[in-house]
Design an enzyme around this catalytic site. Structure first.
Site, short mmCIF file in Angstrom:
data_model
loop_
_atom_site.label_atom_id
_atom_site.label_comp_id
_atom_site.label_asym_id
_atom_site.label_seq_id
_atom_site.Cartn_x
_atom_site.Cartn_y
_atom_site.Cartn_z
N GLY A 1 9.98 68.31 27.43
CA GLY A 1 10.93 67.22 27.21
C GLY A 1 12.00 67.58 26.22
N ASP A 2 12.29 68.87 26.07
CA ASP A 2 13.37 69.27 25.15
C ASP A 2 13.89 70.63 25.62
OD1 ASP A 2 15.01 69.43 22.73
OD2 ASP A 2 13.75 67.80 22.02
N ASP A 3 14.51 71.40 24.72
CA ASP A 3 15.06 72.68 25.16
C ASP A 3 13.99 73.54 25.84
OD1 ASP A 3 17.55 72.08 24.07
OD2 ASP A 3 17.03 72.94 22.13
#
Ligand SMILES: *[C@@H]1O[C@H](CO)[C@@H](O)[C@H](O)[C@H]1NC(C)=O
Ligand SMILES: *[C@@H]1O[C@H](CO)[C@@H](O)[C@H](O)[C@H]1NC(C)=O
Ligand SMILES: *[C@@H]1O[C@H](CO)[C@@H](O)[C@H](O)[C@H]1NC(C)=O
Ligand SMILES: *[C@@H]1O[C@H](CO)[C@@H](O)[C@H](O)[C@H]1NC(C)=O
Ligand SMILES: *[C@@H]1O[C@H](CO)[C@@H](O)[C@H](O)[C@H]1NC(C)=O
Ligand SMILES: *[C@@H]1O[C@H](CO)[C@@H](O)[C@H](O)[C@H]1NC(C)=O
Ligand SMILES: *[C@@H]1O[C@H](CO)[C@@H](O)[C@H](O)[C@H]1NC(C)=O
Ligand SMILES: *[C@@H]1O[C@H](CO)[C@@H](O)[C@H](O)[C@H]1NC(C)=O
Ligand SMILES: *[C@@H]1O[C@H](CO)[C@@H](O)[C@H](O)[C@H]1NC(C)=O
Ligand SMILES: *[C@@H]1O[C@H](CO)[C@@H](O)[C@H](O)[C@H]1NC(C)=O
Ligand SMILES: *[C@@H]1O[C@H](CO)[C@@H](O)[C@H](O)[C@H]1NC(C)=O
Ligand SMILES: *[C@@H]1O[C@H](CO)[C@@H](O)[C@H](O)[C@H]1NC(C)=O
Length: 428
Positions: free
Chosen positions: A230-232
């Site tokens: 849910g991020d980079d």
């Protein structure tokens, strides 16, 4: 200039081949001593036994974790290893005693980051054989922070620290507490066949669960990674140089990120010689993006800052296949303390020499690229060749290159201006 970058990356690949090939045989001869970590099997802390094994076999030995579950209930520092082989056949399961971790996570001097495990050394082989798993039990963290970014003392899963000439392979990282991994102050590492999956099972987001971050590191190769998060997917931060990303699949995260950078006032940092190729993206926000802080300093890290100096240059992305990417390419120089409207034209951090080529697949909404650069240090030399994207919604061709403060485009002409707000979706 671009040709020479390419050649240096090729020789870097050969170097890595040399490193992994040579050290394999050397290790087999040297790994005379084997330390098998015996699991407690009753839920009590397996960290003391693990530390004992690294103490005994961390130099010229082999540390083995059996195909069982180990309960990791306290922080670990296993650094300064030498000619060490680690075989993980089971699962290291990190405890959910958040009170403990919030009070004991091991800090390091970048963005107030901390970790449950610092690991490092020279000529280390850490093998998971496609099965060995590091399970951060992250759902407890996703529920606890409720989407708050960079919650103080929330630890990352695994920190590769001061490591040289080493290989990490066949490892699985699931439900990371925060960032999955950081490669920090390391040179000459291959990380191959790595699976990362941090997926929240309820409404709280798996925010800050970056697949991996590089900081102050050189000659790092990420090959055959699958990252669901849910991020980079992968993030290259301060002083990351000669980074190669090949043959990876990124699902649902933000894609490959350069930055954010420029957070520390007057500090000089750079990102140089970044190559990413043969990448598949599914439902990611971006394929590649660059994010810097503004030129103003507001507050302090991790959530405030700005005013940093330096540059990002020689960035080469090729052979990318996109599936339903929201906004493929973006630059924004607007990051500032949350809730404050930053001056997007103030950053002095300079971005140049970007080449993107051979891109196909589907995306959600025009534009293809939003190059929102700072007027105080315009972006220079951006090339995009053989970009053939269609809109997932209509099946029609995608288009649009919105530029602010871009000098020198090849393969495209800017079709509009950016919004100057740092909007990460490209529309204002
Ligand atoms: C980047 O690559 C160029 C061209 O090969 C090389 O001259 C330069 O030293 C590299 N930069 C860094 C920081 O390693
Ligand atoms: C759990 O197992 C360890 C090692 O096998 C033993 O030393 C410890 O006493 C056990 N603890 C409990 C609570 O059974
Ligand atoms: C570990 O054990 C599981 C079943 O308990 C088995 O499916 C798996 O193949 C084993 N893995 C290895 C690497 O031996
Ligand atoms: C959790 O950690 C705290 C602080 O280290 C400790 O006092 C407490 O006993 C632990 N709780 C459990 C359930 O182990
Ligand atoms: C990621 O993990 C979740 C469970 O946490 C699982 O349901 C999902 O299938 C996994 N995704 C992939 C692509 O492996
Ligand atoms: C990419 O990875 C796949 C699966 O691991 C492998 O079969 C293929 O050979 C790799 N391709 C390249 C170009 O390395
Ligand atoms: C990053 O590189 C710059 C330029 O070499 C150097 O001045 C700075 O100290 C580096 N940062 C760190 C913390 O290593
Ligand atoms: C492009 O990347 C894919 C993996 O995503 C790979 O299978 C294919 O061989 C690559 N094509 C070229 C021309 O290297
Ligand atoms: C495409 O992305 C949108 C927005 O992220 C999502 O709602 C939709 O389910 C995705 N479609 C597919 C086919 O994955
Ligand atoms: C742009 O690239 C060309 C050729 O690669 C180079 O000669 C020129 O100096 C670059 N310009 C800037 C502003 O970096
Ligand atoms: C950017 O590009 C898109 C499509 O190409 C356009 O709809 C949008 O209005 C443009 N401008 C801004 C400021 O986003
Ligand atoms: C960009 O615009 C110039 C001038 O109108 C034109 O000659 C050139 O072909 C255009 N380039 C592209 C890639 O569309």
């Amino acid at each position: 200039m671009l040709t020479s970058t390419f050649i240096s990356i090729v020789s870097f690949l050969c170097l890595l081949g040399y490193v992994s090939g040579q050290s394999d045989s050397r290790d087999i001869q040297r790994a005379q001593k084997t330390c098998v970590v015996q699991p407690s099997r009753n839920g009590s802390d397996d960290v003391p036994a693990t530390l004992e094994a690294f103490k005994e076999c961390g130099t010229g030995g082999n540390v083995v974790f059996l195909n069982e579950t180990y309960h990791m209930n306290s922080v670990m520092e296993t650094v300064g290893l030498k000619d060490c082989q680690v075989d993980l056949y089971g699962t290291l399961l990190w405890s959910t005693n958040l009170t403990y971790w919030l009070n004991h996570s091991l800090h390091y001097d970048y963005q107030n980051q901390s970790s449950v495990w610092w690991f490092g050394g020279d000529n280390v082989q850490f093998r998971g054989h496609g099965y060995g798993t590091i399970d951060g039990n992250g759902q407890a963290w996703y529920d606890f922070v409720k989407g708050v970014s960079n919650y103080p003392n929330r630890p990352e899963s695994f920190t590769i620290y001061e490591t040289t000439n080493s290989v990490f392979s066949g490892l699985r990282f699931v439900q990371s507490q925060m960032w999955t991994m950081t490669v920090w102050k390391s040179v000459g590492i291959l990380l191959q066949d790595i699976y990362v999956n941090s997926t929240s099972s309820d409404g709280y987001p798996a925010r800050n669960t970056d697949g991996v971050d590089t900081i102050y590191s050189d000659k790092i190769h990420f090959d055959r990674w699958t990252v669901i998060n849910g991020d980079d997917s992968i993030s290259l931060k301060a002083n990351s140089t000669n980074i190669l990303i090949t043959n990876c699949t990124f699902i649902r995260g933000l894609g490959i990120s350069l930055g954010s950078i420029g957070q520390y006032a007057d500090r000089y940092e750079f990102i140089e010689n970044i190559t990413a190729r043969d990448i598949n993206y599914y439902n990611t926000l971006h394929a590649g993006y660059i994010k810097t802080w503004t030129g103003q300093t507001v507050g302090y890290p991790p959530n405030g800052g700005g005013g940093g100096l330096g540059y990002a240059k020689n960035i080469h992305f090729s052979n990318l296949t996109l599936h339903n990417t929201t906004q493929p390419f973006s630059i924004s120089q607007c990051t500032t303390f949350s809730g404050v409207a930053g001056n997007c034209s103030s950053s002095l951090f300079a971005i140049s020499d970007i080449v993107i080529e051979d891109v196909r697949g589907t995306m959600l909404k025009d534009p293809i690229a939003s190059w929102d650069c700072s007027a105080s240090a315009p972006c220079r030399n951006i090339t995009m060749l053989d970009v053939d994207l269609t809109l997932a919604t209509t099946g029609g061709p995608a288009s649009g290159w919105n530029c602010t403060a871009v000098v020198g485009t090849t393969g495209f002409n800017c079709t509009g201006t950016g919004c100057g707000t740092g909007s990460s979706t490209g529309s204002c």
